[in-house]
Write a protein that holds these residues in place. Sequence first.
Motif, PDB file in Angstrom:
ATOM      1  N   ALA A  93       2.933   4.884  -5.269  1.00 44.63           N
ATOM      2  CA  ALA A  93       1.668   5.416  -5.536  1.00 44.63           C
ATOM      3  C   ALA A  93       1.204   5.318  -7.047  1.00 44.63           C
ATOM      4  CB  ALA A  93       1.786   6.554  -5.308  1.00 44.63           C
ATOM      5  N   TYR A 146      -3.465  12.238   2.916  1.00 45.72           N
ATOM      6  CA  TYR A 146      -2.355  12.140   2.487  1.00 45.72           C
ATOM      7  C   TYR A 146      -1.198  12.416   2.373  1.00 45.72           C
ATOM      8  CZ  TYR A 146      -0.291   7.881   0.227  1.00 45.72           C
ATOM      9  OH  TYR A 146       1.363   7.344  -0.146  1.00 45.72           O
ATOM     10  N   TYR A 199       0.934  -1.380  -0.090  1.00 45.92           N
ATOM     11  CA  TYR A 199      -0.135  -0.288  -0.067  1.00 45.92           C
ATOM     12  C   TYR A 199       1.306   1.603  -0.118  1.00 45.92           C
ATOM     13  CZ  TYR A 199      -3.647  -2.893   2.046  1.00 45.92           C
ATOM     14  OH  TYR A 199      -4.699  -3.801   1.969  1.00 45.92           O
ATOM     15  N   HIS A 232      -4.351   8.050  -0.655  1.00 44.21           N
ATOM     16  CA  HIS A 232      -4.939   6.354  -0.601  1.00 44.21           C
ATOM     17  C   HIS A 232      -4.587   6.329   0.767  1.00 44.21           C
ATOM     18  CE1 HIS A 232      -3.683   6.219  -5.179  1.00 44.21           C
ATOM     19  NE2 HIS A 232      -2.707   7.203  -4.960  1.00 44.21           N
ATOM     20  N   ASN A 242      -5.644   2.578   3.308  1.00 44.41           N
ATOM     21  CA  ASN A 242      -5.113   1.512   2.759  1.00 44.41           C
ATOM     22  C   ASN A 242      -5.949   0.859   1.847  1.00 44.41           C
ATOM     23  OD1 ASN A 242      -2.687   1.347   3.756  1.00 44.41           O
ATOM     24  ND2 ASN A 242      -2.829   0.200   6.008  1.00 44.41           N
ATOM     25  N   GLY A 243      -7.204   1.800   0.864  1.00 43.66           N
ATOM     26  CA  GLY A 243      -8.307   1.979   0.343  1.00 43.66           C
ATOM     27  C   GLY A 243      -9.791   0.752   0.670  1.00 43.66           C
ATOM     28  N   SER A 269      -0.750  11.045  -4.960  1.00 41.46           N
ATOM     29  CA  SER A 269      -1.762  10.559  -5.484  1.00 41.46           C
ATOM     30  C   SER A 269      -0.878   9.089  -6.775  1.00 41.46           C
ATOM     31  CB  SER A 269      -2.478  10.718  -5.604  1.00 41.46           C
ATOM     32  OG  SER A 269      -2.598  11.960  -7.420  1.00 41.46           O
ATOM     33  N   TRP A 294       0.258   1.351  -7.576  1.00 37.82           N
ATOM     34  CA  TRP A 294      -1.258   1.289  -7.063  1.00 37.82           C
ATOM     35  C   TRP A 294      -2.162   2.132  -7.676  1.00 37.82           C
ATOM     36  CZ3 TRP A 294      -2.684  -1.571  -3.069  1.00 37.82           C
ATOM     37  CH2 TRP A 294      -4.358  -1.359  -2.289  1.00 37.82           C
ATOM     38  N   SER A 295      -2.425   2.912  -8.118  1.00 33.58           N
ATOM     39  CA  SER A 295      -3.252   3.980  -8.962  1.00 33.58           C
ATOM     40  C   SER A 295      -3.582   3.032 -10.312  1.00 33.58           C
ATOM     41  CB  SER A 295      -2.955   5.474  -9.817  1.00 33.58           C
ATOM     42  OG  SER A 295      -3.173   6.119  -7.942  1.00 33.58           O
ATOM     43  N   PHE A 315     -10.918   5.180  -4.102  1.00 34.37           N
ATOM     44  CA  PHE A 315     -10.564   5.984  -5.178  1.00 34.37           C
ATOM     45  C   PHE A 315     -10.645   6.230  -6.113  1.00 34.37           C
ATOM     46  CE2 PHE A 315      -5.843   7.211  -7.342  1.00 34.37           C
ATOM     47  CZ  PHE A 315      -6.070   8.338  -6.676  1.00 34.37           C
TER      48      PHE A 315
END
Length: 510
Positions: free
Chosen positions: A113, A250, A95, A224, A227-228, A254, A116-117, A233
């Motif tokens: 990030a 955050y 994460y 973020h 942790n989602g 992002s 993740w995104s 998002f």
Amino acid sequence: KLNKFDEALDFHNKAISIKPDDIYGHIFKGHVLTELGKFGEALECYQSAYLINSDQPLLLGYIAHSKTIICDWENFKETIDLVKNCLENEKKVSYPFTILILLDSPELQKKTAEIWSAQFEKLYQKKNIILKNKNKIRIGYYSADFRNHATSHLIAEMLEHHNKSKFEIFGFYLGRKINNEDIWHERIKNSFDKFFDVSSLTEDQISELSVNEEIDIAVDLMAHCNNGMENRFGAFVIGCAPIQVNFLGYPGTSGAKSIDYIVADKNLISDDTKKFYSEKIIFLPNSYQPNVQETKISDKKITKEKFGLPSEKFIFCCFNQHQKINPIIFDVWMKILKKNQNSVLWLLNDNIYSNKNLLYEGKKRGVDKSRIIFANRLPLEDHLNRIKFGDLFLDTFPYTAHTTCSDALRVGLPVLTLKGNSFASRVAASLLNTIKLDDLISKNLEEYEAIANKIISDPNYFKKIKKKLNENILKTPLYNSKLFTKNLELGYEKVFENYKNNQPLKNFEI
């Protein structure tokens, strides 16, 4: 997601009993145990999963995250090196939030990030949103923390001070069901022109509602965080407004194509680190952090004895969550305690695992457990009343004190910080700079230790610091919520005009 954790646990246990090598059974059991606050047991589940497949995406991050929560520092350096290596090889290892805690590297934070995104960008289709002409700019704020939470403690007056002749303010609540007695939820809710509980809506529905309400600027107060679990998002990837902003919740980039701007200040993002932010930057003139000017501080008569504090000793303290404490900063704290025998360290009573581990780590470094004292959680007004017993707040690193720093400074408790390279490692420095206490911003661990030793050994220097802090609380803009809101609104107006004039995205300095 239904918060039926005990039932979920039963099902995961059943799955594991049927198929012991089912990696998801172990991982999701770990998630449930984390939600239940059973962090030690959760770590064991993640480690069992790791034995099944060490290359499982995010698994190393789950292990590292759990270890930070309970201050389990076994193989600390090896874990960090492994995480770094995975990130450098573009692996989905963690994460983003965990990386803020582990590494003072804006470059690796951005990489995490972006990875993740990217999963949301593959999953959701971006929609084209047209700006509609209206008399007022419509600002939407999105958060799961419109409740008794640090975010609400910071933004309450900012929301109330918005200029309603120029702006319409909309709240979108992403979180869980609220206790009816949560006065912060009611206060925040009442500050909006319109308030929507969107916790049961899908990402598509949140986007659709936002577009129907003709939101011009969507402000993501989560990015973020969590942790989602609650931050949704995906709604921003689809699109909630023509202009989308990452703000406050955050402390980092992002890494998303869908977020246009991040709100910051020059202390947080230097010229040479701008490239590590996927967003363009709205630079506010003082600190990026809003604060309430008026906050209730309990007037209960209390004593040091009530909190188990010695009456004649110097009290170092840190009220950050234990997850922010690592062996590197803890080593320095223990050196300070050993050099200054007439002192104690006052920490938050965070969780049973970390409390026990910190006492063990202190003993390993030659500090008796009687010199580390834990403070139980209290309502904010009572907490602000008791922290006056602290003499010097020793900040963590690389994730520094944020709300805990502004809480301490507000009541005249000096905060000693170390300024790093990343956003999260510079927030306390941003606050100290705004209140004109640069004396307490150190550049490295040696200087950090030297300043702490000087403060305890030189009463005149300590008095000078305290005097300066108490004078500057009123004189400087840190707690001036009206001024903060005005500056933020100028930022909103600039990005709105830029968009209306069909200009490319750019940085704005207010």
